[in-house]
Design an enzyme around this catalytic site. Sequence first.
Site, PDB file in Angstrom:
ATOM      1  CG  MET A 126     -79.086 -21.630  43.176  1.00 30.79           C
ATOM      2  SD  MET A 126     -78.305 -22.800  42.049  1.00 30.79           S
ATOM      3  CE  MET A 126     -79.635 -23.032  40.872  1.00 30.79           C
ATOM      4  CD  GLU A 171     -77.477 -25.474  38.679  1.00 29.76           C
ATOM      5  OE1 GLU A 171     -76.669 -24.885  37.940  1.00 29.76           O
ATOM      6  OE2 GLU A 171     -77.275 -25.624  39.874  1.00 29.76           O
ATOM      7  CD1 TRP A 215     -71.358 -22.026  45.511  1.00 26.69           C
ATOM      8  CD2 TRP A 215     -72.533 -23.896  45.806  1.00 26.69           C
ATOM      9  NE1 TRP A 215     -70.718 -23.022  44.832  1.00 26.69           N
ATOM     10  CE2 TRP A 215     -71.413 -24.178  44.985  1.00 26.69           C
ATOM     11  CE3 TRP A 215     -73.413 -24.939  46.144  1.00 26.69           C
ATOM     12  CZ2 TRP A 215     -71.156 -25.462  44.491  1.00 26.69           C
ATOM     13  CZ3 TRP A 215     -73.156 -26.192  45.635  1.00 26.69           C
ATOM     14  CH2 TRP A 215     -72.032 -26.441  44.812  1.00 26.69           C
TER      15      TRP A 215
END
Length: 384
Positions: free
Chosen positions: A207, A144, A357
Site C-alpha cells: 500500500m 492493519e 485501491w
Amino acid sequence: MSKLLILLTFASAFMVLSASAGNVVCYFTSWTIYRPDNGKFTAADVDPNLCTHIYYGFVGLREDGGVQVLDDWELTGLEEMAHLLSLKDQNPNLKIVLSMGGWNEGSAKYSTVAADPARRATMVQSVLEFIDKYSMDGFDLDWEYPCQRGGHDEDKANFVTLLGELKSALNAKGLILTAAVSGGIASCKLSYDIPGVSANLDMINVMAYDFHGAFESWVGHYAPLYPSHLDETDEQKTLNVAAGIQYWLDSGADPSKINLGLGTYGRTFTLANASNPDLYAPTYGGGEAGPYTRQMGVIGYNEVCAYHSDWTRVWDDEQKVPHKISGTQWFGYDDEESLRYKVEFANSKNLAGVMIWSLDTDDFRGLCGGGPYPLLNTINQYLN
Ligand SMILES: *[C@@H]1O[C@H](CO)[C@@H](O)[C@H](O)[C@H]1NC(C)=O
C-alpha cells in the site's frame, strides 16, 4: 528429437511470456453500492478486462477465528458476489479473491487469533469454507497492522505463522494467498519479518499511499513517487512510493511477488493561509467532502475530474504527482500522468504488477471526457 526440443523451447518461451503479463489487482468495496447518483458503483460497473484479479472487500474476523460478515450492508454486498463471479464469463482468466480486514477492523482481534494455534486453525477452516461457498479463487489478508493499533510484539512472528498455515491450506486447493502490507518504512519495521512474509505469500500488495493526509496538520501529497527538496528529515525523505518499495526489496522481499499499490483517489486539506499552498504549509484539517465519497479529507478521482476541472492543476516535477488548488482547498491525487510514472517505476523494478485501491473512484462512467476508466486504462497501457 530436435522437433521436440523446438516444441519445448517454444512452450517455455510462451510460459515466460504469459507469466510476465502483469498483475492488475483491483479492489471492489461493498459499501460503494450506497453512493448517490453517478457515484454509485456496483459489480455491474466492473470492467472484467481491465483487471487480472478482483478483490471483494471486506469481511471481518471474529475473535474465535471465524469469518465475520461485517454488517447488513455487507450481506447486501455479498449479493454482488454472484455478479462479480459472472464477470468470469467475459474473462475466463479473471480471479475473484476474498479480502479480510482493512483499516476499520483494527488489529487486536487479528493479534489474538494469530497467537493461538486453535484459533488459527478455526480461521483457516472458516476461510476455506467461505471461499468454497462463493467459488472464489483466493484469500487476501489486510491486517492493519501487526504489532500496532492494539497488537503485540509477538504479532511479527505470529503473522508469518498464520500466513504459512493459510498458504498451505489454500495452495493445496489451487487457491492463492495475498496480503496488503504497509509501504511506510517505520510501520514496516514495527510489523514485518519481511523475508518470512514474502516466503508465505503468493502476492504482496504494498500500500504505497497515505504517506500524508489530514491526520497531519500540514500540506503533503498522499502518495508522492519521489521525495521533494522540501522534505528535510530522514523520515520525511522516505515517505514516498519509491522509498517504500525499495525498502521491501532491500529487506529480502521477492520482487516477482510484489504488486505496487496505486490510488484512484486523493487526500485533501484546508489551507490555514490561502497564500501559502506549499508542501508543509499549515492546514486546518481536511478539505471539503466530495459528493460521492462524502468524507472530509479524501476525494475520488471521479470527483476531482467532474467537479474541479476548473481548479488550477499543479504538477510537482520532483514528486511526479499533481495537486489542485482553489482558495483554501488543496487536493493531492493521482491522474493519468502520475500513474504512468508509477507503473513505469514498477516495470523498472521488475515487480509482478500493480494493485489498485479502488475501482469505484476511477471515472468508471467516463463522465470526464476520457472514456470509461481513464486511470485503469492508463495503468494497463503502460504495465509490462
Ligand atoms: C500568508 O502567506 C503569505 C505567503 O507566504 C504571507 O506573506 C502572509 O504573511 C501569510 N499570512 C498570514 C496571516 O500568516
